[in-house]
Write a protein that holds these residues in place. Structure first.
Motif, PDB file in Angstrom:
ATOM      1  N   MET A 117       0.829  -1.203   0.000  1.00 18.44           N
ATOM      2  CA  MET A 117       0.000   0.000   0.000  1.00 18.44           C
ATOM      3  C   MET A 117       0.865   1.256   0.000  1.00 18.44           C
ATOM      4  N   ALA A 118       1.894   1.268   0.845  1.00 21.43           N
ATOM      5  CA  ALA A 118       2.814   2.408   0.869  1.00 21.43           C
ATOM      6  C   ALA A 118       3.566   2.519  -0.454  1.00 21.43           C
ATOM      7  N   ASP A 119       3.905   1.370  -1.041  1.00 18.76           N
ATOM      8  CA  ASP A 119       4.545   1.385  -2.362  1.00 18.76           C
ATOM      9  C   ASP A 119       3.641   2.042  -3.394  1.00 18.76           C
ATOM     10  N   THR A 120       2.343   1.720  -3.349  1.00 21.25           N
ATOM     11  CA  THR A 120       1.402   2.311  -4.301  1.00 21.25           C
ATOM     12  C   THR A 120       1.328   3.818  -4.117  1.00 21.25           C
ATOM     13  N   ALA A 121       1.364   4.258  -2.862  1.00 18.83           N
ATOM     14  CA  ALA A 121       1.373   5.704  -2.603  1.00 18.83           C
ATOM     15  C   ALA A 121       2.602   6.359  -3.226  1.00 18.83           C
ATOM     16  N   LYS A 122       3.750   5.694  -3.135  1.00 19.63           N
ATOM     17  CA  LYS A 122       4.975   6.243  -3.720  1.00 19.63           C
ATOM     18  C   LYS A 122       4.912   6.219  -5.245  1.00 19.63           C
ATOM     19  N   ILE A 123       4.304   5.182  -5.814  1.00 19.80           N
ATOM     20  CA  ILE A 123       4.147   5.118  -7.273  1.00 19.80           C
ATOM     21  C   ILE A 123       3.353   6.323  -7.765  1.00 19.80           C
ATOM     22  N   LEU A 124       2.305   6.692  -7.026  1.00 20.59           N
ATOM     23  CA  LEU A 124       1.444   7.798  -7.437  1.00 20.59           C
ATOM     24  C   LEU A 124       1.969   9.166  -6.999  1.00 20.59           C
TER      25      LEU A 124
ATOM     26  N   SER B 141       0.432  -0.292 -15.390  1.00 24.43           N
ATOM     27  CA  SER B 141      -0.645  -1.258 -15.141  1.00 24.43           C
ATOM     28  C   SER B 141      -1.729  -0.662 -14.251  1.00 24.43           C
ATOM     29  N   LEU B 142      -1.351   0.236 -13.345  1.00 27.20           N
ATOM     30  CA  LEU B 142      -2.355   0.944 -12.539  1.00 27.20           C
ATOM     31  C   LEU B 142      -3.168   1.900 -13.420  1.00 27.20           C
ATOM     32  N   ASP B 143      -2.486   2.595 -14.302  1.00 24.54           N
ATOM     33  CA  ASP B 143      -3.189   3.524 -15.196  1.00 24.54           C
ATOM     34  C   ASP B 143      -4.181   2.791 -16.090  1.00 24.54           C
ATOM     35  N   ARG B 144      -3.815   1.595 -16.561  1.00 29.15           N
ATOM     36  CA  ARG B 144      -4.746   0.829 -17.395  1.00 29.15           C
ATOM     37  C   ARG B 144      -6.016   0.496 -16.621  1.00 29.15           C
ATOM     38  N   MET B 145      -5.873   0.153 -15.345  1.00 28.43           N
ATOM     39  CA  MET B 145      -7.053  -0.120 -14.541  1.00 28.43           C
ATOM     40  C   MET B 145      -7.951   1.113 -14.471  1.00 28.43           C
ATOM     41  N   LEU B 146      -7.352   2.271 -14.218  1.00 29.51           N
ATOM     42  CA  LEU B 146      -8.147   3.480 -14.076  1.00 29.51           C
ATOM     43  C   LEU B 146      -8.811   3.864 -15.397  1.00 29.51           C
ATOM     44  N   GLU B 147      -8.133   3.601 -16.494  1.00 30.32           N
ATOM     45  CA  GLU B 147      -8.726   3.882 -17.803  1.00 30.32           C
ATOM     46  C   GLU B 147      -9.918   2.983 -18.081  1.00 30.32           C
ATOM     47  N   MET B 148      -9.833   1.723 -17.671  1.00 34.92           N
ATOM     48  CA  MET B 148     -10.880   0.750 -17.982  1.00 34.92           C
ATOM     49  C   MET B 148     -12.008   0.733 -16.958  1.00 34.92           C
ATOM     50  N   ALA B 149     -11.739   1.205 -15.757  1.00 34.32           N
ATOM     51  CA  ALA B 149     -12.730   1.015 -14.692  1.00 34.32           C
ATOM     52  C   ALA B 149     -12.857   2.224 -13.787  1.00 34.32           C
ATOM     53  N   SER B 150     -12.710   3.400 -14.344  1.00 37.99           N
ATOM     54  CA  SER B 150     -12.792   4.590 -13.498  1.00 37.99           C
ATOM     55  C   SER B 150     -14.151   4.727 -12.848  1.00 37.99           C
ATOM     56  N   SER B 151     -15.197   4.200 -13.474  1.00 36.47           N
ATOM     57  CA  SER B 151     -16.537   4.325 -12.900  1.00 36.47           C
ATOM     58  C   SER B 151     -16.760   3.381 -11.729  1.00 36.47           C
ATOM     59  N   SER B 152     -15.992   2.293 -11.659  1.00 29.13           N
ATOM     60  CA  SER B 152     -16.178   1.357 -10.557  1.00 29.13           C
ATOM     61  C   SER B 152     -15.166   1.581  -9.438  1.00 29.13           C
ATOM     62  N   VAL B 153     -13.995   2.098  -9.780  1.00 34.81           N
ATOM     63  CA  VAL B 153     -13.017   2.412  -8.739  1.00 34.81           C
ATOM     64  C   VAL B 153     -13.578   3.533  -7.887  1.00 34.81           C
ATOM     65  N   GLY B 154     -13.729   3.253  -6.609  1.00 27.54           N
ATOM     66  CA  GLY B 154     -14.272   4.246  -5.704  1.00 27.54           C
ATOM     67  C   GLY B 154     -15.708   4.013  -5.319  1.00 27.54           C
ATOM     68  N   LYS B 155     -16.351   2.993  -5.891  1.00 28.80           N
ATOM     69  CA  LYS B 155     -17.755   2.751  -5.570  1.00 28.80           C
ATOM     70  C   LYS B 155     -17.980   1.485  -4.770  1.00 28.80           C
ATOM     71  N   GLY B 156     -17.122   0.498  -4.930  1.00 28.46           N
ATOM     72  CA  GLY B 156     -17.302  -0.696  -4.124  1.00 28.46           C
ATOM     73  C   GLY B 156     -15.970  -1.268  -3.725  1.00 28.46           C
ATOM     74  N   ASP B 157     -14.948  -0.679  -4.284  1.00 28.36           N
ATOM     75  CA  ASP B 157     -13.621  -1.222  -4.034  1.00 28.36           C
ATOM     76  C   ASP B 157     -12.835  -0.381  -3.061  1.00 28.36           C
ATOM     77  N   ILE B 158     -12.934   0.936  -3.163  1.00 21.79           N
ATOM     78  CA  ILE B 158     -12.112   1.777  -2.323  1.00 21.79           C
ATOM     79  C   ILE B 158     -12.986   2.617  -1.420  1.00 21.79           C
ATOM     80  N   GLY B 159     -12.607   2.698  -0.173  1.00 17.74           N
ATOM     81  CA  GLY B 159     -13.453   3.302   0.838  1.00 17.74           C
ATOM     82  C   GLY B 159     -13.355   4.810   0.854  1.00 17.74           C
ATOM     83  N   ALA B 160     -14.255   5.423   1.563  1.00 17.37           N
ATOM     84  CA  ALA B 160     -14.243   6.863   1.741  1.00 17.37           C
ATOM     85  C   ALA B 160     -13.874   7.180   3.180  1.00 17.37           C
ATOM     86  N   VAL B 161     -13.626   8.447   3.426  1.00 17.79           N
ATOM     87  CA  VAL B 161     -13.223   8.843   4.768  1.00 17.79           C
ATOM     88  C   VAL B 161     -14.334   8.553   5.762  1.00 17.79           C
TER      89      VAL B 161
END
Length: 342
Positions: free
Chosen positions: A71-78, A308-328
Motif C-alpha cells: 500500500m505504501a509502495d502504491t502511494a509512492k508510485i502515485l 498497469s495501474l493507469d490501465r485499470m483506471l482507464e478501464m474502470a474509473s466508474s467502478s473504482v471508488g464505488k465498491g472497491d475503495i473506501g471513503a473517509v
C-alpha cells in the motif's frame, strides 16, 4: 534510538504525533484493518488505492501510510515527489509474499498467450510485470471488457480469482496465493453463529474461500461491505473480513450490532491481520520524527508499475471508488489449472 525510552505516552503521544504532522506537513493514512487508535488519529481512513489517490491530491510533503508495504509502495508510485514512510517495514502481506517477482516472471513467460490481471495486493515488481492491475470490485468491470477468447492469468489471490471465474463463467489460470486472514474463517463456526442469529445476513470479502463466500448474502470489497452495513435491513450483521473494519461500522451505525465471523477456534483472534498489527502509535510517531522507514522505488520500475495501474483506471474509473475503495466517512461510500508456486 530506542522506541521504548524515547517515545511519549498517552495524551502526550497524541499531541506529539499531531505536532509532527503539522511540522512535517504530513498526511496520515490508515487502512480499515488498522487498530481503532490509529484509525481515529488519521487524516483519511479507507482502502489502499483511494488512500494513495487522496494523498496524491494533497499538498502534503510526507505521507505516513499506516497499512502494509504494498500500500505504501502504491502511494509512492502515485506520489514520487513525496516522502512516504511506513511505521513498520516488516508490515507485509501474505499475498505479496506468495508471488515472488522472479517466479511470476517465469510463469508469464511459460504462458505467453495469456495477459495478466493482477490484484493490487502484490509487489511493485509484480505490478511492473502485469498488464492490468485490478481491485476487488474494478476486476469485474475490467474482466467484462476483455474478449472471451483472450486467455488470462489472475494472481496472486486464487480465492478472488476463483470467485470471479465462477461468477462470470470465465476460465482463468490462477496463481495459488491466499490471504491468511480470510483463509482463517471457519465454515463450521460460521454456521454455528448463523444458527444463533438466523436473521442476520453475512457479508464476506471475496478473498474468503468458497466455503465462506457461498454462505454470504453480500460479497464485496471492504468499502462495499461498509456500504452494505449501512443499507441492509435489520439490526445485526455477520462480517467475514478483518475485524478492525467493525470500528468504522460502530462509529457510523451505533444502533446496529456487528459480529465478526469466527475463525477455527470459534472467535476472531486468528482473523486479525498480523502484518497490520505491526503498526502502532509509537511507531507512527517515530516514523514522523525520523522520516524512516522510507519507501524508495527506482524510477524506471515505478513508471512500469504505474502503467498497469493507469490501465485499470482507464478501464474502470466508474467502478473504482464505488465498491472497491473506501471513503473517509461511511456515509460517503455511495479452481482451475494452478502453478505450483514453489
Amino acid at each position: 534510538m530506542s522506541i521504548e525510552t524515547k517515545v511519549p505516552a498517552g495524551e502526550d503521544l497524541l499531541a506529539e504525533i499531531d505536532r509532527l504532522r503539522k511540522e512535517r506537513n504530513a498526511v496520515i493514512l490508515a487502512h480499515y484493518y488498522q487498530t481503532p487508535d490509529i484509525q481515529d488519529i488519521a487524516d483519511y481512513v479507507g482502502d489502499s488505492l483511494q488512500l494513495s489517490q487522496m494523498a496524491a491530491e494533497t499538498d502534503a510533503d510526507v505521507i505516513a501510510f499506516c497499512g502494509v508495504k504494498f500500500m505504501a509502495d502504491t502511494a509512492k508510485i502515485l506520489s514520487p515527489e513525496k516522502i512516504v514512510v511506513l511505521p513498520d517495514m516488516d508490515a507485509g502481506c501474505s499475498l505479496e509474499d506468495s508471488c515472488p517477482p522472479e517466479k511470476f516472471k517465469a510463469f508469464r513467460e511459460a504462458h505467453p498467450d495469456h495477459i495478466a490481471l493482477t490484484y493490487i495486493n502484490c509487489s511493485t515488481e509484480v505490478k511492473a510485470l502485469s498488464d492490468i492491475i485490478v481491485t476487488s470490485s474494478s476486476a469485474e468491470t475490467i474482466l467484462q471488457q476483455i474478449p472471451e477468447d483472450q486467455k488470462i492469468i489472475f494472481g496472486p489471490d486464487r480465492h478472488l480469482g476463483g470467485y470471479l471465474s465462477r461468477k462470470f463463467n470465465r476460465e482463468m489460470l490462477l496463481w495459488p496465493g491466499v490471504c491468511i486472514v480470510h483463509e482463517a474463517f471457519s465454515e463450521t463456526e460460521l454456521l454455528k453463529l448463523k444458527e444463533e442469529h438466523p436473521d442476520a445476513p453475512i457479508a464476506a470479502h471475496p478473498e474468503c474461500p468458497p466455503t465462506i463466500v457461498d454462505h454470504a448474502d453480500f460479497v464485496g470489497s471492504t468499502s462495499g461491505i461498509l456500504k452494505f452495513a449501512q443499507e441492509f435491513e435489520g439490526d445485526t450483521l455477520i462480517v467475514a473480513t478483518e475485524p478492525h473494519i467493525i470500528h468504522q461500522m460502530e462509529k457510523a451505525l451505533p444502533e446496529k450490532n456487528f459480529i465478526g465471523a469466527p475463525g477455527a477456534d470459534g472467535n476472531c483472534s486468528c482473523n486479525i491481520c498480523p502484518y497490520m498489527a505491526l503498526n502502532t502509535m509509537e511507531k507512527l510517531y517515530v516514523a514522523l520524527r525520523d522520516l524512516e522507514p522510507r519507501i524508495e522505488i527506482e524510477e524506471n520500475l515505478r513508471l512500469k508499475a504505474k502503467e498497469s495501474l493507469d490501465r485499470m483506471l482507464e478501464m474502470a474509473s466508474s467502478s473504482v471508488g464505488k465498491g472497491d475503495i473506501g471513503a473517509v466517512e461511511i456515509e460517503d461510500i455511495p479452481e482451475d489449472e494452478v502453478p505450483s508456486g514453489d
